[in-house]
Design a protein around this motif. Structure first.
Motif, PDB file in Angstrom:
ATOM      1  N   HIS A   8      15.590  66.657 -76.543  1.00 59.27           N
ATOM      2  CA  HIS A   8      16.292  66.122 -77.705  1.00 59.27           C
ATOM      3  C   HIS A   8      15.529  64.913 -78.252  1.00 59.27           C
ATOM      4  CE1 HIS A   8      19.592  65.068 -80.261  1.00 59.27           C
ATOM      5  NE2 HIS A   8      19.876  63.946 -79.607  1.00 59.27           N
ATOM      6  N   ASN A   9      15.610  64.707 -79.549  1.00 55.83           N
ATOM      7  CA  ASN A   9      14.984  63.542 -80.212  1.00 55.83           C
ATOM      8  C   ASN A   9      13.468  63.477 -80.010  1.00 55.83           C
ATOM      9  OD1 ASN A   9      17.405  62.697 -81.207  1.00 55.83           O
ATOM     10  ND2 ASN A   9      17.724  61.049 -79.739  1.00 55.83           N
ATOM     11  N   ASN A  10      12.810  64.637 -80.051  1.00 50.69           N
ATOM     12  CA  ASN A  10      11.336  64.705 -79.974  1.00 50.69           C
ATOM     13  C   ASN A  10      10.760  64.030 -78.732  1.00 50.69           C
ATOM     14  OD1 ASN A  10      10.916  66.074 -82.491  1.00 50.69           O
ATOM     15  ND2 ASN A  10      11.443  64.165 -83.523  1.00 50.69           N
ATOM     16  N   ARG A  11      11.457  64.140 -77.638  1.00 48.22           N
ATOM     17  CA  ARG A  11      11.002  63.512 -76.398  1.00 48.22           C
ATOM     18  C   ARG A  11       9.675  64.106 -75.930  1.00 48.22           C
ATOM     19  NH1 ARG A  11      14.516  63.612 -70.775  1.00 48.22           N
ATOM     20  NH2 ARG A  11      13.250  62.143 -69.566  1.00 48.22           N
ATOM     21  N   GLY A  31      23.413  63.667 -76.235  1.00 48.54           N
ATOM     22  CA  GLY A  31      22.513  62.874 -77.071  1.00 48.54           C
ATOM     23  C   GLY A  31      22.815  61.391 -77.004  1.00 48.54           C
ATOM     24  N   ASN A  32      24.101  61.027 -77.065  1.00 51.45           N
ATOM     25  CA  ASN A  32      24.473  59.614 -76.993  1.00 51.45           C
ATOM     26  C   ASN A  32      24.282  59.039 -75.594  1.00 51.45           C
ATOM     27  OD1 ASN A  32      25.094  58.962 -79.654  1.00 51.45           O
ATOM     28  ND2 ASN A  32      27.151  59.820 -79.504  1.00 51.45           N
ATOM     29  N   ARG A  56      21.770  59.700 -73.738  1.00 51.01           N
ATOM     30  CA  ARG A  56      20.356  59.343 -73.722  1.00 51.01           C
ATOM     31  C   ARG A  56      20.124  58.031 -74.478  1.00 51.01           C
ATOM     32  NH1 ARG A  56      15.932  62.598 -75.505  1.00 51.01           N
ATOM     33  NH2 ARG A  56      14.902  61.178 -74.075  1.00 51.01           N
ATOM     34  N   LEU A  57      20.703  57.908 -75.673  1.00 49.46           N
ATOM     35  CA  LEU A  57      20.466  56.728 -76.497  1.00 49.46           C
ATOM     36  C   LEU A  57      20.996  55.465 -75.826  1.00 49.46           C
ATOM     37  CD1 LEU A  57      21.380  58.206 -79.996  1.00 49.46           C
ATOM     38  CD2 LEU A  57      19.100  57.632 -79.168  1.00 49.46           C
ATOM     39  N   HIS A  88      22.738  71.060 -78.453  1.00 50.92           N
ATOM     40  CA  HIS A  88      21.342  70.814 -78.112  1.00 50.92           C
ATOM     41  C   HIS A  88      20.658  72.080 -77.608  1.00 50.92           C
ATOM     42  CE1 HIS A  88      22.291  66.650 -78.735  1.00 50.92           C
ATOM     43  NE2 HIS A  88      23.180  66.665 -77.758  1.00 50.92           N
ATOM     44  N   ASN A 104      14.728  71.322 -80.665  1.00 50.49           N
ATOM     45  CA  ASN A 104      14.593  71.038 -79.232  1.00 50.49           C
ATOM     46  C   ASN A 104      13.770  72.115 -78.539  1.00 50.49           C
ATOM     47  OD1 ASN A 104      16.274  68.901 -79.769  1.00 50.49           O
ATOM     48  ND2 ASN A 104      18.069  69.754 -78.730  1.00 50.49           N
TER      49      ASN A 104
END
Length: 695
Positions: free
Chosen positions: A359-362, A201-202, A204-205, A403, A409
């Motif tokens: 992840h994160n509503n992509r 996740g990080n 990606r951010l 994830h 997800n």
């Protein structure tokens, strides 16, 4: 792990002299195994090897191991001297890690021993090697501070200069509320250097932050030239990215707009015409097309993933999860800017990593047959449940498991699904069309032909040419410029010869039959074969678990009641030993006999020589099914049932595959192949990809 013991084992591996006095330590059990190897007295049925096998076969539990450190050192030594396979060791390490029997320090020591290098590399090279080895073994990213501290301990050197990036990693991982402040204060080069040590996740951010930052800083007056320069710079986060809408977003208007007519919109799926318009309006048709193919899933069987980059975007083909060691394709910053995903079929080694991508509503559209979507949903939810039951929160939070097991997800992935029809061309990028062909591997399995500015590349996915040719339907094209093919049986005979006896002969000589079969495909094929024999007239046929649910979900024809009593087939969650009476056939999941209904019935009938076990799918070398087939001495004494093999391969036979590959004049790239594929090939025109390929 004891540092003195580590150095002794490392010296032993370097010298490869088993009687080296340097291995002598205070650990009598380690000394014993060295002596046994030296005397050539360590055989397959020795208690040390059997104790490892029992753990791999789920016969023993980790809690029964008195000394984990000694156990893992013994296992490494056995592997080094070819007494257990590398896959055995990988599975063993994953079991110990998931159960928190190995900490980060132990994993680092272990990884360094597996590198088989006598001298440690400079720290920056060593860190990369350690992380690569851990990701090869399984789903592990250790604490960077611990790794660097151990390097200092092993070498006796100071590592103070790494404290700043250690602090960045620890803060990003433990204090997400400070993310924005931290990334703005941290130099970009430091953020790039810590990317491999962050959770998914990080990653990606931070990647998206860096890409947006780099693009925002480009000179507006020389935008294209500046962007091209950074894309071609290997140490820049923009390296290898296309000049595409997902990369540039609002900055794409810095590219001169094209005037489009109705022809340019032909074959774009109607729901995406307006959404994808910027990709086409701001494309650069005057630029010579450059195609580059990346292989984050590697070339072996396990977790398939291939990325094809064009001038205007990135297409991802499959994204799997290895069921052997819980590992995923290697992370790449390119994954964050993929335009579209094409899924060949639902098996976990091709689809299991999808929840990571969402992840994160992509928003990321993916295409497949509807059967693939149905089965993928079942497998993703089943995997999430297994992770939830067997992996505690501490381990999940350290790995990508968090994830994979995240229902948000999974739902987001399903929301991004789009159905594709066979033989129907769709346009997914400027100058890129896709056409799907039946691959005859599994329900809904397809191969994809990509036409990129006139160059045609075929990705077969897993495919069975033998069935395709028998059915005389539409075949894969051969007049193509490039072939990326499933090489499971390339250059070798099929895994097992034609079955002797046949399924009918097995039934004639048995009172009860257990058929461990993979829930997707094999279970239904075995049921079909039994129905063809008319077995339901004499036998009670049970199909359990997910295999049975899939029969209903896909509305497979097995009788007028869809599996009710009148069909002679009983769809049920499980079959208990007391219900497994004479004239019963149970098709159960867990095709390698590692757990589940089939394993329970195997144990309860271990003394019955009239009960038959029919194995019909691939058996990984670490599994109980594999060693039963290969007549392991310990297992032969324990299980009295008759064990048979019936080959139901979903892959092309070696001869048929060889004929097809030889008919291709274009570039030939082999994937999904055994680890020794390079030695098996013996042909200069077939490429085993070790790095990206410019096409």
């Amino acid at each position: 792990m004891n540092i003195e013991l580590y150095h002794s084992v490392k010296e032993l591996f370097h010298e490869k002299k088993i009687n080296s006095p340097s291995i002598k330590s205070d650990n009598d059990e380690v000394n014993q195994i060295v002596q046994l190897i030296n005397e050539n007295n360590l055989k397959e049925d020795h208690e040390i090897i059997i104790s490892i096998r029992k753990l791999l076969w789920n016969e023993n539990i980790i809690e029964e191991i008195e000394d984990i450190e000694t156990f893992i050192i013994q296992s490494i030594i056995l592997w080094r001297y070819n007494l257990i396979d590398y896959v055995d060791l990988k599975v063993l390490v994953n079991l110990l890690f998931i159960k928190e029997a190995l900490d980060d320090a132990s994993l680092v020591f272990l990884s360094d021993l597996l590198l088989l290098e006598n001298e440690l590399s400079p720290i920056h090279e060593w860190l990369k090697s350690i992380l690569d080895k851990l990701l090869e073994i399984g789903n592990h990213i250790p604490n960077l501070g611990i790794v660097i501290s151990l390097y200092g301990e092993i070498t006796g050197t100071e590592t103070f200069e790494y404290q700043s990036i250690i602090s960045v990693v620890e803060t990003l991982e433990s204090r997400p509320e400070y993310f924005s402040e931290l990334v703005e204060l941290t130099p970009s080069k430091d953020l790039v250097s810590v990317l491999p040590w962050l959770n998914w996740g990080n990653k990606r951010l931070v990647t998206n932050y860096l890409i947006e930052k780099e693009i925002s800083e480009l000179d507006e007056t020389t935008f294209i030239d500046s962007l091209n320069n950074k894309i071609q710079t290997s140490n820049n986060i923009l390296n290898d990215l296309p000049i595409s809408y997902p990369v540039l977003e609002k900055k794409i208007t810095n590219i001169p707009a094209q005037t489009l007519d109705s022809h340019d919109y032909e074959n774009i799926p109607s729901k995406f015409v307006s959404e994808w318009a910027p990709k086409f309006v701001y494309s650069r048709p005057e630029i010579k097309q450059k195609i580059k193919i990346f292989f984050p899933g590697g070339n072996e069987i396990g977790h398939s993933a291939i990325m094809i980059k064009t001038n205007e975007g990135i297409i991802l083909l499959d994204f799997g999860l290895s069921v052997v060691n819980n590992s995923f394709p290697k992370w790449s910053h390119l994954l964050e800017k993929v335009d579209v995903v094409l899924l060949s079929h639902a098996h976990l080694d091709h689809s299991g990593g999808f929840p990571l991508l969402y992840h994160n509503n992509r928003k990321l559209p993916w295409f497949a047959k509807k059967e693939t979507k149905i089965m993928s949903e079942m497998l993703w939810n089943d995997t999430a449940n297994i992770v939830g039951r067997n992996v505690n929160d501490a381990i999940k939070n350290k790995t990508a498991f968090r994830h994979i097991a995240n229902q948000k997800n999974i739902r987001n992935a399903l929301d991004n699904y789009n159905e594709i029809d066979l033989q129907t061309e769709i346009k997914v990028l400027p100058k890129v069309t896709v056409k799907a062909y039946n691959a005859a591997h599994l329900f809904g399995s397809v191969g994809y032909e990509l036409n990129i500015d006139g160059k045609r590349i075929l990705y077969t996915g897993d495919f069975n040419l033998d069935i395709m040719q028998k059915n005389k339907g539409k075949q894969f094209p051969s007049d193509i410029d490039g072939l990326i093919f499933d090489g499971t049986y390339w250059g070798r005979p099929s895994e097992y010869p034609n079955p002797k006896p046949t399924l009918k002969e097995v039934l004639d000589n048995s009172t009860r039959v257990i058929i461990p079969a993979f829930s997707m495909g094999r279970s239904q094929e075995m049921l079909f074969q039994l129905k063809q024999l008319g077995a339901e007239k004499k036998w009670k046929i049970y199909i359990t678990g997910m295999g049975g649910r899939l029969v209903r979900k896909l509305h497979l024809t097995i009788g007028p009641s869809g599996g009710g009593r009148s069909s002679g087939v009983h769809i049920t969650g499980t079959v208990l030993p007391e219900d497994f009476t004479d004239n019963s056939i149970v098709i159960g999941g867990q095709g390698m006999l590692q757990a589940g209904t089939s394993r329970n019935l195997l144990e309860s009938t271990s003394d019955d020589s009239k009960t038959s076990i029919v194995l019909c799918g691939y058996q990984a070398p670490n599994t109980l099914g594999y060693h039963l087939l290969n007549k392991n001495t310990y297992l032969k004494a324990k299980y009295k049932q008759q064990v048979y093999r019936i080959n139901l391969s979903g892959h092309s036979s070696a001869k048929t595959l060889d004929n097809y590959v030889n008919s291709i004049n274009g570039t030939k790239i082999i994937v999904h192949s055994p680890s020794d594929a390079k030695e098996q090939i013996g042909k200069s025109d077939v490429i085993v990809p070790q790095s990206p390929i410019n096409f």
